[in-house]
Scaffold this motif. Sequence first.
Motif, PDB file in Angstrom:
ATOM      1  N   THR A   1       7.982   8.709 134.391  1.00 44.49           N
ATOM      2  CA  THR A   1       8.134   9.015 132.972  1.00 44.49           C
ATOM      3  C   THR A   1       9.018  10.240 132.761  1.00 44.49           C
ATOM      4  OG1 THR A   1       6.105  10.347 133.036  1.00 44.49           O
ATOM      5  CG2 THR A   1       5.892   8.061 132.309  1.00 44.49           C
TER       6      THR A   1
ATOM      7  N   LYS B   1       5.743   6.584 124.801  1.00 46.36           N
ATOM      8  CA  LYS B   1       7.128   6.363 125.220  1.00 46.36           C
ATOM      9  C   LYS B   1       7.758   5.255 124.360  1.00 46.36           C
ATOM     10  CE  LYS B   1       6.172   9.350 128.313  1.00 46.36           C
ATOM     11  NZ  LYS B   1       6.531  10.769 128.058  1.00 46.36           N
TER      12      LYS B   1
ATOM     13  N   PHE C   1       9.597   5.119 129.924  1.00 47.63           N
ATOM     14  CA  PHE C   1       8.612   4.723 130.923  1.00 47.63           C
ATOM     15  C   PHE C   1       9.316   3.782 131.884  1.00 47.63           C
ATOM     16  CE2 PHE C   1       5.130   2.232 132.665  1.00 47.63           C
ATOM     17  CZ  PHE C   1       4.124   3.177 132.853  1.00 47.63           C
TER      18      PHE C   1
ATOM     19  N   ALA D   1       2.749   2.407 128.713  1.00 45.49           N
ATOM     20  CA  ALA D   1       3.904   3.124 128.174  1.00 45.49           C
ATOM     21  C   ALA D   1       3.676   3.485 126.710  1.00 45.49           C
ATOM     22  CB  ALA D   1       5.165   2.276 128.323  1.00 45.49           C
TER      23      ALA D   1
END
Length: 301
Positions: free
Chosen positions: A232, A271, A237, A266
């Motif tokens: 990350t 993200k 991600f 994610a």
Amino acid sequence: MFYRHAYISAYEQSPLTEVEGFAYFVVMDGDEPVAVTPAYLQPAENPLRRLHEIYPEAAGQRALLSHTWHCYDAHVPATQEVLPRLLDAMIRTASIFGARWCGFMNVQRGNGLSQALNAAGLPARHLTDRWAAHLTTYEHYLAGLGLRARANVRRNDRRAREAGVTVEALPVDHAAMDDITLLCVKTASRFENTGYHPGEAFTKFVTALGDLAHVIEVRQHGRLVAAGVCLTDETRFHTWTCGVDYAVDGNYSPYGVLFAESVRHAISLGKTTLEGGRGNEAFQRRHGLRPHHLDAVLLRT
């Protein structure tokens, strides 16, 4: 992600491919650094083989390459002032190392580095594609899939639950890294990428990343059937690598379970971009990821 100190330091301590020398270029404007590029002296062979398909004239010769084969996102703020100095330093360093070639790998077509190389008259050759998708919510992600793909994702999740599958996202220091490494090595070998995850070095490398790495374990009745090592940064991600054992009980795909959990995790981390890596085009397209062309630019020293 691939330019974080933790990543570069971990790679120097535990290189995942054969590296004969390391170089780190920093372009300065007075006392201010304006560009950095890690580069690695690598022998003729590479685990993904594609380089010498597009540069057959470089086959069998050592090369000083920007970043590693485990990075698919070469990013250098290479302005017209920066690039000539950087190229000159890379060419001189390659000569010192005795390498016949140097250059940039996995440059996304159209980005700043790509444009600067093109403006300098350096032609690029298509290397491969990387795949990515924009994320908001899981339901929004599913809604963007085709009807059949969406139904398959939901059906696979249901069948996996019925088969006694459990899924858990873990920090590296809580994950079964020895078992995960073995599974990743076997999976890479199945696709003729032998040496892409060299056992002990892989475990040490991932462990050194600390909280930049997330591990997803998929187990059936306690047995590890799939695992993903994900990375990350602020917005992305990366489903960086995985291992899968398809010898399972029940009519489900452990890889499908792993991928769906990667999307969910994610999103849970906030993200906005899912990076799906390279290859596996049919699966990537079916699951809503879009290609970004990656090029290579090699120079003879």
